[in-house]
Design a protein around this motif. Structure first.
Motif, PDB file in Angstrom:
ATOM      1  N   GLN A  77       0.846  -1.194   0.000  1.00  0.00           N
ATOM      2  CA  GLN A  77       0.000   0.000   0.000  1.00  0.00           C
ATOM      3  C   GLN A  77       0.881   1.243   0.000  1.00  0.00           C
ATOM      4  O   GLN A  77       0.475   2.310  -0.430  1.00  0.00           O
ATOM      5  CB  GLN A  77      -0.878   0.047   1.251  1.00  0.00           C
ATOM      6  CG  GLN A  77      -1.869  -1.070   1.395  1.00  0.00           C
ATOM      7  CD  GLN A  77      -2.538  -0.983   2.759  1.00  0.00           C
ATOM      8  OE1 GLN A  77      -3.130   0.032   3.103  1.00  0.00           O
ATOM      9  NE2 GLN A  77      -2.428  -2.054   3.536  1.00  0.00           N
ATOM     10  N   TYR A  78       2.088   1.101   0.527  1.00  0.00           N
ATOM     11  CA  TYR A  78       3.023   2.214   0.680  1.00  0.00           C
ATOM     12  C   TYR A  78       4.086   2.268  -0.423  1.00  0.00           C
ATOM     13  O   TYR A  78       4.590   3.332  -0.742  1.00  0.00           O
ATOM     14  CB  TYR A  78       3.742   2.104   2.034  1.00  0.00           C
ATOM     15  CG  TYR A  78       2.831   2.163   3.221  1.00  0.00           C
ATOM     16  CD1 TYR A  78       2.493   3.378   3.796  1.00  0.00           C
ATOM     17  CD2 TYR A  78       2.307   1.000   3.778  1.00  0.00           C
ATOM     18  CE1 TYR A  78       1.649   3.444   4.894  1.00  0.00           C
ATOM     19  CE2 TYR A  78       1.464   1.045   4.881  1.00  0.00           C
ATOM     20  CZ  TYR A  78       1.138   2.272   5.435  1.00  0.00           C
ATOM     21  OH  TYR A  78       0.297   2.330   6.515  1.00  0.00           O
ATOM     22  N   VAL A  79       4.439   1.128  -0.960  1.00  0.00           N
ATOM     23  CA  VAL A  79       5.563   0.991  -1.893  1.00  0.00           C
ATOM     24  C   VAL A  79       5.254   1.632  -3.246  1.00  0.00           C
ATOM     25  O   VAL A  79       4.169   1.453  -3.782  1.00  0.00           O
ATOM     26  CB  VAL A  79       5.887  -0.514  -2.084  1.00  0.00           C
ATOM     27  CG1 VAL A  79       6.825  -0.752  -3.234  1.00  0.00           C
ATOM     28  CG2 VAL A  79       6.445  -1.098  -0.798  1.00  0.00           C
ATOM     29  N   ASP A  80       6.233   2.363  -3.790  1.00  0.00           N
ATOM     30  CA  ASP A  80       6.091   2.841  -5.173  1.00  0.00           C
ATOM     31  C   ASP A  80       7.026   2.086  -6.119  1.00  0.00           C
ATOM     32  O   ASP A  80       6.850   2.106  -7.321  1.00  0.00           O
ATOM     33  CB  ASP A  80       6.285   4.364  -5.284  1.00  0.00           C
ATOM     34  CG  ASP A  80       7.673   4.853  -4.888  1.00  0.00           C
ATOM     35  OD1 ASP A  80       8.675   4.171  -5.159  1.00  0.00           O
ATOM     36  OD2 ASP A  80       7.752   5.939  -4.291  1.00  0.00           O
ATOM     37  N   THR A  81       8.042   1.400  -5.550  1.00  0.00           N
ATOM     38  CA  THR A  81       9.016   0.672  -6.365  1.00  0.00           C
ATOM     39  C   THR A  81       9.406  -0.631  -5.674  1.00  0.00           C
ATOM     40  O   THR A  81       9.656  -0.642  -4.475  1.00  0.00           O
ATOM     41  CB  THR A  81      10.294   1.522  -6.578  1.00  0.00           C
ATOM     42  OG1 THR A  81       9.930   2.782  -7.149  1.00  0.00           O
ATOM     43  CG2 THR A  81      11.290   0.813  -7.480  1.00  0.00           C
ATOM     44  N   SER A 151       1.491  -9.428 -12.483  1.00  0.00           N
ATOM     45  CA  SER A 151       0.132  -9.549 -11.954  1.00  0.00           C
ATOM     46  C   SER A 151      -0.510  -8.169 -11.735  1.00  0.00           C
ATOM     47  O   SER A 151       0.188  -7.158 -11.622  1.00  0.00           O
ATOM     48  CB  SER A 151       0.146 -10.320 -10.635  1.00  0.00           C
ATOM     49  OG  SER A 151       0.562  -9.478  -9.582  1.00  0.00           O
ATOM     50  N   PRO A 152      -1.820  -8.135 -11.632  1.00  0.00           N
ATOM     51  CA  PRO A 152      -2.523  -6.881 -11.346  1.00  0.00           C
ATOM     52  C   PRO A 152      -2.126  -6.260  -9.999  1.00  0.00           C
ATOM     53  O   PRO A 152      -2.201  -5.054  -9.828  1.00  0.00           O
ATOM     54  CB  PRO A 152      -4.003  -7.295 -11.317  1.00  0.00           C
ATOM     55  CG  PRO A 152      -4.068  -8.550 -12.105  1.00  0.00           C
ATOM     56  CD  PRO A 152      -2.745  -9.233 -11.911  1.00  0.00           C
ATOM     57  N   ALA A 156       0.396  -0.769 -10.345  1.00  0.00           N
ATOM     58  CA  ALA A 156       0.656   0.631  -9.984  1.00  0.00           C
ATOM     59  C   ALA A 156       2.033   0.831  -9.364  1.00  0.00           C
ATOM     60  O   ALA A 156       2.358   1.927  -8.915  1.00  0.00           O
ATOM     61  CB  ALA A 156      -0.429   1.120  -9.034  1.00  0.00           C
ATOM     62  N   ILE A 157       2.843  -0.228  -9.323  1.00  0.00           N
ATOM     63  CA  ILE A 157       4.164  -0.171  -8.697  1.00  0.00           C
ATOM     64  C   ILE A 157       5.236  -0.313  -9.770  1.00  0.00           C
ATOM     65  O   ILE A 157       5.116  -1.139 -10.673  1.00  0.00           O
ATOM     66  CB  ILE A 157       4.302  -1.304  -7.636  1.00  0.00           C
ATOM     67  CG1 ILE A 157       3.242  -1.153  -6.550  1.00  0.00           C
ATOM     68  CG2 ILE A 157       5.706  -1.302  -7.033  1.00  0.00           C
ATOM     69  CD1 ILE A 157       3.183  -2.317  -5.576  1.00  0.00           C
TER      70      ILE A 157
END
Length: 178
Positions: A77-81, A151-152, A156-157
């Motif tokens: 939920q927090y990770v961008d990478t 995967s879905p 967003a990451i």
């Protein structure tokens, strides 16, 4: 890249790479195993582990080192990478052997204030062997991350797969702080 989770099989060099990446970016380094493990090789229960991680992950930026698959839905939920260290089997096995022998020989504490130390018996002749863990989980972990990266759950990451130490060094050399 502000919130980065470095993943990979045991022995891939996640801690070393993550520590260097955090230093280069000037952000906190969070080692999941250091949060998870308590003295005498006891560990936090999942609920307590997540409660302890939550304030750390709510910081503006960090590099998080570790897999702990049971925490994926929470931590991502927090990770961008996500950076996946996906090195070859023999390279990883060699690193694991070297690390295990070194830690058993030096008796260095693995995580501060836990008193947890590795030994030759623990590392090579017990069911708690990190070498045995690596051997029995290397291919499963690799398959899991290959599937996950497509995967879905990770759409967003930003997912980065580094398949050699040379690629990892190039990534570190080309990474700049915001």
């Amino acid at each position: 890249m502000k919130r980065i989770n470095v993943v990979g099989t045991s022995g891939s060099g996640k801690s070393h790479f993550s520590n260097r990446l955090a230093a280069k970016l000037g952000v906190p380094y969070i080692e999941m195993d250091a949060v998870f493990w308590l003295p005498n090789w006891q560990h936090l229960e999942l609920e307590d582990f997540i409660a302890t991680l939550k304030p750390l992950l709510e910081q503006e930026s960090w590099v998080l080192d570790g897999n702990q698959s049971k925490t994926n839905s929470f931590k991502w939920q927090y990770v961008d990478t996500i950076v996946w260290l996906d090195y070859g089997f023999w390279h990883t096995f060699k690193q694991m052997l070297f690390r295990s022998v070194k830690r058993a020989y030096t008796k260095e504490e693995v995580w501060p204030c836990t008193g947890n130390k590795e030994s030759f018996r623990r590392n090579f002749f017990s069911s708690d062997s990190v070498v045995l863990w690596m051997l029995s989980n290397y291919w499963k972990t690799r398959k899991k991350y290959a599937k996950l990266f497509n995967s879905p759950a990770t759409q967003a990451i930003n997912c980065i797969r580094l398949s050699s130490p040379k690629q990892a060094e190039a990534f570190l050399a080309n990474t700049v702080a915001d």
